[in-house]
Design an enzyme around this catalytic site. Structure first.
Site, short mmCIF file in Angstrom:
data_model
loop_
_atom_site.label_atom_id
_atom_site.label_comp_id
_atom_site.label_asym_id
_atom_site.label_seq_id
_atom_site.Cartn_x
_atom_site.Cartn_y
_atom_site.Cartn_z
NE ARG A 53 0.64 1.79 4.25
CZ ARG A 53 1.87 2.22 4.25
NH1 ARG A 53 2.48 2.50 3.13
NH2 ARG A 53 2.57 2.38 5.38
CG ASP A 62 -1.12 6.05 11.98
OD1 ASP A 62 -0.33 6.94 12.36
OD2 ASP A 62 -0.74 4.94 11.57
CB SER A 161 2.74 -2.08 3.97
OG SER A 161 2.61 -0.91 4.71
CG ASP A 206 0.96 -0.61 7.14
OD1 ASP A 206 0.64 0.53 6.75
OD2 ASP A 206 2.00 -0.84 7.78
CE LYS A 254 10.08 2.04 11.13
NZ LYS A 254 8.82 1.28 10.94
#
Length: 495
Positions: A53, A62, A161, A206, A254
Site C-alpha cells: 500500500r 494515525d 508495507s 497497512d 528505527k
C-alpha cells in the site's frame, strides 16, 4: 462499507489487476504454478494474494486517532498453496533464490508455532499469519499440511508495507487451506495482531489497505471508536491521473533513530493533547483526536468537518505559553508546569516503555502538523467526492502542503525526500510528498498517465543516477514505479 464480507475468489486475473498489468501478471502467475509443480510434483490448489500500500495523505496522525487515506498498489505478495491430510507440516519456498526453503510443523493448539523475533528470518512473516489465524480457529484440532511457494514484488524496507502484505497473504492462505469461514474484517484484525509476533506494533492502516482496497478507490481508514474503512473513489480526470512512487533508498534504523524521531513524536503529540485538554477545560486526554472531538462537541455548531478543524486551529493559535528556548520547544519541567503532571509521572508514563531522547519537546509544531494534516485528509476526500474541474491541481496542492508540514513542523522529512519531491514537481507532478514514517523511505507523486514515463526518467536521471550510480536497471525499476489504486486480498484459482 460492509466489513463482514468474505475475501473474494476469482478465476480471472482481470478481476484482480488493472488491464494494463495483465501482460506482466499472466506470465508471472504461470511461472509460479510451473515452479510450484517442479518443486512439489503437483499443481497448487489455489493462489492467495495481498498487495502493498501507499498512503496518499495523512502522515503521523494515525497514532493520534485521526483517519488516513491509503490505497493498495499493484505490487503484491502471492503464495501458491496445496494441502495434504497426511501431516500438518508447512513447507515453504520462495521464487527469489536468496530466500532459502523452510519447513516447520504445527506445535499444538497452545503454541501453534514458535516465532523467534530476534532473528531476521523471512519465513517468520509467514508464521505470523499462520499462527494468528490458527489461534482464532477454535474448532480446528489439526490444520492441513501445506506446500507453499511465495513470490513478492513489494520492495522490502521501502515503506510500502511488504511485511503486512506477507502476513495478510499467509493468513489468507491458512484460511483457505483449512476452509475457515472468516470475513475481511476478521482477516484484517487477525493480521494486525499477528504481525506483532515479529515486534512490529502496527496501528492497522497497512493491513486494512491490503485487505479492503478495490480498484479505482482509495480507502479512508478510521481508528476511533474502532477500526473502520470506507471506500473513496478517486475521480476520473482529464487527463487521467496516475501515481508514481519513488523510494529514496535512505533507510532510518528505527532502533537507533527511534528515540529522537518516531518515539519522540508520539510522546510530543500526547503531551500536547494533555495540555490542550487542560487549558481548553475539556476531559483530560493524551489523544489529539479526543481533544478535537471534545472541542467540536462542546462548540455545538453544525459546521462542516473542515470548519471544525479551522475553529480549533484558530482557538489554539496563541494558546501555548512562550518557551524559554527561543522557539526550540519546551523543557520537561515546562511541560510539567503546562500539564500539571510531575516530571517523574511524565517520565514513567511516556518515556520508559519506548526510549525517548530530546532536549526540547516541540508541542506547538507537532500540534500544528497533526491538526492540519487531519484536516487535509478530510479535504482530500471531499475533493474526490466533488471532482471539480481542477481536481488534479487541488489534490496536488494538498499533497504539497502535507510535505511542507512534514518537513517544517513535524521534521520527519530529509534532504533526499525533499530533492525527489522537487524534481517531481519540476517534471509534471501536481503534488509530491513523503509517504510512510519519513526520515527516508518512499515518496508518492500525483501526475497524469501520459506524463508517467517522463517523470520516472527525470527522477532516475536527477536523483538515482547521481546519488546511486551503481544501481542496475532492475534495481532502478524497483526503486521508482507507477501504480494505480489496486484491489485488496483475493484467492485465485483460475489455472
Amino acid at each position: 462499507m460492509a466489513n463482514n464480507v468474505p475475501v473474494p475468489t476469482y478465476e480471472s486475473l482481470d478481476k484482480i489487476y488493472d488491464s494494463s498489468a495483465l501482460a506482466k501478471q499472466g506470465p508471472r502467475y504461470n511461472a509460479l504454478v510451473e515452479k510450484f509443480t517442479s518443486i512439489y510434483g503437483r499443481k497448487p490448489d489455489f493462489i492467495a494474494r495481498s498487495p502493498g500500500r501507499v498512503n496518499l495523505i495523512g502522515e503521523h496522525i494515525d497514532y493520534c486517532g485521526f483517519g488516513v487515506l491509503p490505497m493498495a498498489i499493484e505490487r503484491d505478495v502471492i503464495i501458491a498453496v496445496a494441502t495434504t491430510d497426511d501431516d500438518s507440516k508447512v513447507r515453504i519456498a520462495n521464487m527469489n533464490p536468496k530466500y532459502e526453503p523452510r519447513e516447520f510443523d504445527f506445535e499444538g493448539k497452545e503454541t501453534i508455532v514458535t516465532i523467534d523475533s530476534t532473528k531476521h528470518e523471512w519465513s517468520n512473516y509467514f508464521k505470523c499469519g499462520y499462527k494468528g489465524m490458527l489461534e482464532r480457529a477454535d474448532n480446528l484440532e489439526k490444520p492441513k499440511g501445506m506446500y507453499l511457494l511465495m513470490d513478492g514484488t513489494v520492495p522490502a524496507g521501502s515503506g510500502l508495507s511488504s511485511s503486512a502484505a506477507v502476513v495478510c497473504t499467509s493468513a489468507l492462505a491458512t484460511i483457505e487451506a483449512n476452509k475457515l469461514p472468516l470475513s475481511k474484517q476478521e482477516l484484517t484484525e487477525i493480521a494486525i495482531v499477528a504481525e506483532r509476533n515479529v515486534g512490529v506494533n502496527s496501528g492497522g492502516m497497512d493491513q486494512s489497505a491490503s485487505v479492503f482496497s478495490e480498484q479505482q478507490y482509495a480507502l479512508h481508514v478510521e481508528f476511533v471508536p474502532r477500526l473502520s474503512t470506507r471506500l473513496v473513489r478517486l475521480p476520473e480526470t482529464q487527463p487521467p491521473m496516475a501515481f508514481v512512487i519513488a523510494n529514496t533508498l535512505v533507510t532510518a534504523d528505527k532502533f537507533v533513530s527511534g528515540p529522537r524521531n518516531y518515539n519522540l513524536r508520539v510522546v510530543e503529540t500526547k503531551m500536547a493533547a494533555l495540555f490542550l485538554s487542560k487549558v481548553l477545560d475539556l476531559p483530560s486526554s493524551d489523544s489529539l483526536k479526543e481533544v478535537f472531538d471534545s472541542y467540536a462537541a462542546a462548540a455545538g455548531k453544525d459546521n462542516s468537518e473542515v470548519a471544525k478543524y479551522d475553529a480549533l486551529l484558530e482557538r489554539i493559535a496563541n494558546i501555548f505559553p512562550q518557551d524559554s528556548s527561543n522557539g526550540q520547544g519546551y523543557s520537561l519541567e515546562e511541560v510539567s508546569d503546562m500539564t500539571g503532571l510531575p516530571v517523574q509521572t511524565l517520565k514513567e508514563k511516556y518515556m520508559t516503555r519506548f526510549p525517548v531522547e530530546t532536549d526540547y519537546f516541540r508541542l506547538v509544531q507537532r500540534t500544528h502538523h497533526v491538526l492540519t494534516e487531519a484536516r487535509r485528509v478530510v479535504e482530500f476526500v471531499d475533493v474526490c467526492s466533488k471532482a471539480p474541474a481542477n481536481t488534479l491541481e487541488v489534490l496536488g496542492s494538498i499533497m504539497n502542503a502535507s510535505q511542507e508540514s512534514c518537513d517544517k513542523f513535524f521534521n520527519c522529512s530529509c534532504p533526499e525526500i525533499n530533492q525527489v519531491c522537487e524534481i517531481a514537481r519540476q517534471h509534471g507532478a501536481y503534488g509530491a510528498r513523503l509517504t510512510g514514517a519519513g526520515w527516508g523511505g518512499c515518496t508518492v507523486m500525483l501526475t497524469t498517465e501520459s506524463n508517467v514515463p517522463t517523470l520516472i526518467e527525470a527522477i532516475k536521471d536527477g536523483y538515482y543516477r547521481q546519488k546511486f550510480p551503481e544501481l542496475s536497471q532492475d534495481q532502478l525499476d524497483d526503486a521508482v514505479l507507477a501504480t494505480k489504486p489496486g484491489s485488496g486480498s483475493a484467492v485465485f484459482n483460475g489455472f
